[in-house]
Scaffold this motif. Structure first.
Motif, short mmCIF file in Angstrom:
data_model
loop_
_atom_site.label_atom_id
_atom_site.label_comp_id
_atom_site.label_asym_id
_atom_site.label_seq_id
_atom_site.Cartn_x
_atom_site.Cartn_y
_atom_site.Cartn_z
N GLY A 187 37.53 55.01 -40.85
CA GLY A 187 37.40 54.91 -39.64
C GLY A 187 38.74 53.99 -38.78
O GLY A 187 37.45 53.38 -38.00
N CYS A 188 39.67 53.55 -39.59
CA CYS A 188 40.43 52.73 -38.46
C CYS A 188 39.81 51.11 -38.22
O CYS A 188 39.88 50.49 -37.05
N VAL A 189 38.74 50.72 -39.66
CA VAL A 189 37.96 49.58 -39.07
C VAL A 189 39.18 48.71 -39.52
O VAL A 189 40.39 47.85 -39.89
N THR A 190 38.82 47.24 -38.41
CA THR A 190 39.71 46.31 -38.77
C THR A 190 39.56 44.35 -39.63
O THR A 190 37.73 44.03 -38.90
N THR A 191 39.83 44.38 -40.35
CA THR A 191 38.84 43.22 -40.32
C THR A 191 40.69 42.10 -40.00
O THR A 191 41.65 42.09 -40.21
N HIS A 192 39.94 40.57 -39.96
CA HIS A 192 40.95 39.61 -39.68
C HIS A 192 40.40 38.40 -40.07
O HIS A 192 39.84 38.59 -40.42
N VAL A 193 42.08 38.11 -40.01
CA VAL A 193 41.74 36.78 -41.41
C VAL A 193 42.69 35.95 -40.33
O VAL A 193 43.91 35.62 -40.08
N ILE A 194 41.49 34.87 -40.58
CA ILE A 194 42.33 33.69 -39.85
C ILE A 194 42.45 32.95 -40.73
O ILE A 194 41.82 32.48 -41.78
N GLU A 195 44.25 32.36 -40.71
CA GLU A 195 44.96 31.19 -41.60
C GLU A 195 45.01 30.19 -41.02
O GLU A 195 45.59 30.09 -39.83
N THR A 196 44.10 29.01 -41.45
CA THR A 196 44.50 28.10 -40.75
C THR A 196 45.08 27.11 -41.87
O THR A 196 45.61 27.67 -42.48
N PRO A 197 45.21 25.51 -41.74
CA PRO A 197 46.40 24.94 -42.47
C PRO A 197 45.94 25.21 -43.92
O PRO A 197 46.97 25.27 -44.52
N GLU A 198 45.39 25.57 -44.07
CA GLU A 198 44.62 25.21 -46.00
C GLU A 198 44.14 26.28 -45.97
O GLU A 198 43.90 26.38 -47.75
N LEU A 251 43.21 36.84 -25.71
CA LEU A 251 43.61 38.21 -26.83
C LEU A 251 42.38 38.18 -27.22
O LEU A 251 41.44 37.93 -27.57
N VAL A 252 42.61 39.88 -27.78
CA VAL A 252 40.72 40.49 -27.38
C VAL A 252 41.09 41.23 -28.73
O VAL A 252 42.26 42.31 -28.50
N LEU A 253 40.59 40.84 -30.35
CA LEU A 253 41.03 42.08 -30.76
C LEU A 253 39.36 42.82 -31.38
O LEU A 253 38.56 41.90 -31.52
N PRO A 254 40.20 44.27 -31.71
CA PRO A 254 38.83 45.14 -31.62
C PRO A 254 38.43 44.71 -32.61
O PRO A 254 39.27 44.81 -34.41
N GLY A 255 37.18 46.23 -33.81
CA GLY A 255 36.74 46.05 -34.81
C GLY A 255 37.03 47.36 -35.12
O GLY A 255 36.90 48.14 -36.35
N HIS A 256 38.15 48.03 -34.71
CA HIS A 256 38.75 49.59 -35.07
C HIS A 256 39.81 49.96 -33.89
O HIS A 256 39.32 49.11 -32.73
N GLY A 257 40.59 50.22 -34.19
CA GLY A 257 41.80 50.45 -34.07
C GLY A 257 43.37 49.88 -34.18
O GLY A 257 43.01 48.58 -34.30
N PRO A 258 43.97 50.25 -33.11
CA PRO A 258 45.17 49.08 -33.47
C PRO A 258 44.96 48.30 -32.81
O PRO A 258 44.06 47.70 -31.02
N THR A 259 45.38 47.30 -33.08
CA THR A 259 44.80 45.66 -32.59
C THR A 259 46.81 45.43 -31.40
O THR A 259 47.32 44.34 -32.05
N ALA A 260 46.17 45.25 -30.38
CA ALA A 260 46.83 45.64 -29.66
C ALA A 260 46.93 44.42 -29.11
O ALA A 260 47.99 43.64 -28.03
N GLY A 261 45.26 43.78 -28.35
CA GLY A 261 45.25 42.49 -27.75
C GLY A 261 44.65 42.13 -26.43
O GLY A 261 44.67 41.30 -25.72
N SER A 262 45.39 43.66 -26.06
CA SER A 262 45.33 43.60 -24.88
C SER A 262 43.98 43.70 -24.32
O SER A 262 42.47 44.56 -24.39
N ARG A 263 43.32 43.15 -22.49
CA ARG A 263 42.57 43.32 -21.95
C ARG A 263 42.11 45.28 -21.27
O ARG A 263 40.85 45.11 -21.37
N GLN A 264 42.56 46.08 -20.98
CA GLN A 264 42.75 47.28 -21.10
C GLN A 264 41.26 47.89 -21.87
O GLN A 264 40.82 48.79 -21.26
#
Length: 311
Positions: A68-79, A245-258
């Motif tokens: 399903g082209c699912v997206t996982t987002h990893v926030i890399e903080t300083p540590e 920047l808006v990040l989706p739950g499925h599909g390419p991470t274009a980041g666009s409000r479109q």
């Protein structure tokens, strides 16, 4: 035959359970979208797009169409590393964990945004770290997790976890937390793609992690029948000017409000097509005719089991 719009819990005792084991996976191509121009990395299975904010990076992993082209987002903080959602596959969940841990930073936590198993099956590979969710999501996974695993084994095989992993830490609705110097705001959304959902706002980076409130160039899963509630939530998102920047739950991470505008058009069309359809096949045909190149067409098959539980 009359149609029923039912919530997931009531549908579990219906005829959808036996059919869901063998969904039809229809291949599609990417329509529009694209990287953030800040770095993309193809892995063995998925692809990672990176948004670089200096001391904070967001690594967005998109799985193959199979799950399903699912997206996982990893926030890399300083540590540290903070994961948002864990994939529909233990294989893909491990792939994004291996990729992220190559930074040499430890996993602080996994956050599960909502009930659907395409966002927590892979959390099995994170059972050694704290796993967070809203209380509603914790209860839903605890109640329904074994069921989702059982009905997925035939179609997904080695991608399915051997046991459910229930979130063991809770996040309050609207809570704000600073993790390794990064501010996270946890927003509760109801009656949309799922009955209870989480979006995460990073105010310093002006990023909204929308997860399944938003799909990008993918078929939307409308199985809960919450068309009006979902559209209302997207309209509020549309009005929100606090994020760039808006990040989706499925599909390419274009980041666009479109993608927000596109989702509203899709939901209008799907709602109208559903009202005119008497069977799942009729609705599927209407949607695929309108969006022939959208990714994750298998989600249409799965949603129709819930929208047409007796057909």
């Amino acid at each position: 035959m009359s149609k029923l719009i039912m919530n997931r819990r009531s549908l579990l005792v219906g005829t959808a359970a036996t059919t869901l084991a063998t969904p039809s996976i229809v291949s599609a191509n990417i329509l529009g979208g694209g990287p953030l121009d800040q770095g993309t990395t193809p892995l063995k299975h998925g692809v990672v797009t990176v948004a670089d904010f200096g001391n904070v990076k967001i690594h967005s992993y998109q799985s193959p169409d199979l799950t399903g082209c699912v997206t996982t987002h990893v926030i890399e903080t300083p540590e540290r590393l903070v994961f948002v959602d864990g994939q529909r596959s233990v294989i893909y969940g491990q792939e994004i964990r291996d990729y992220a841990e190559a930074t040499g930073k430890p996993v602080d936590r996994m956050i599960i945004s909502h009930l659907h198993p395409d966002h927590w099956f892979g959390a099995y590979q994170f059972r050694d770290v704290p796993i967070y969710s809203f209380a509603e999501t914790q209860a839903e996974i605890d109640q329904l997790g074994d069921f989702f695993i059982e009905i997925s084994i035939e179609s997904l095989g080695e991608h399915v976890p051997p046991a459910k992993v229930v979130p063991n830490h809770l996040i309050e609705h609207g809570a704000t937390e600073v993790i390794d110097g990064v501010t996270f705001e946890f927003r509760h959304v109801t009656d949309a793609e799922s009955d209870n959902m989480m979006t995460i706002y990073l105010p310093d980076q002006k990023v909204l992690i929308a997860q399944d409130m938003l799909y990008n160039n993918c078929h939307l899963f409308c199985g809960h029948g919450n068309f009006d509630g979902w559209k209302a939530g997207l309209i509020e998102m549309q009005k929100d000017t606090s994020f760039d920047l808006v990040l989706p739950g499925h599909g390419p991470t274009a980041g666009s409000r479109q993608a927000i505008d596109d989702a509203l058009v899709y939901l209008d069309y799907a709602q109208d097509a559903y009202a005119k359809s008497t069977t799942g096949e009729e609705l599927k045909g209407a949607i695929l005719d309108r969006y022939p190149s959208y990714l994750a067409a298998g989600l249409v098959d799965i949603q129709n089991l819930f929208l047409f539980p007796k057909s």
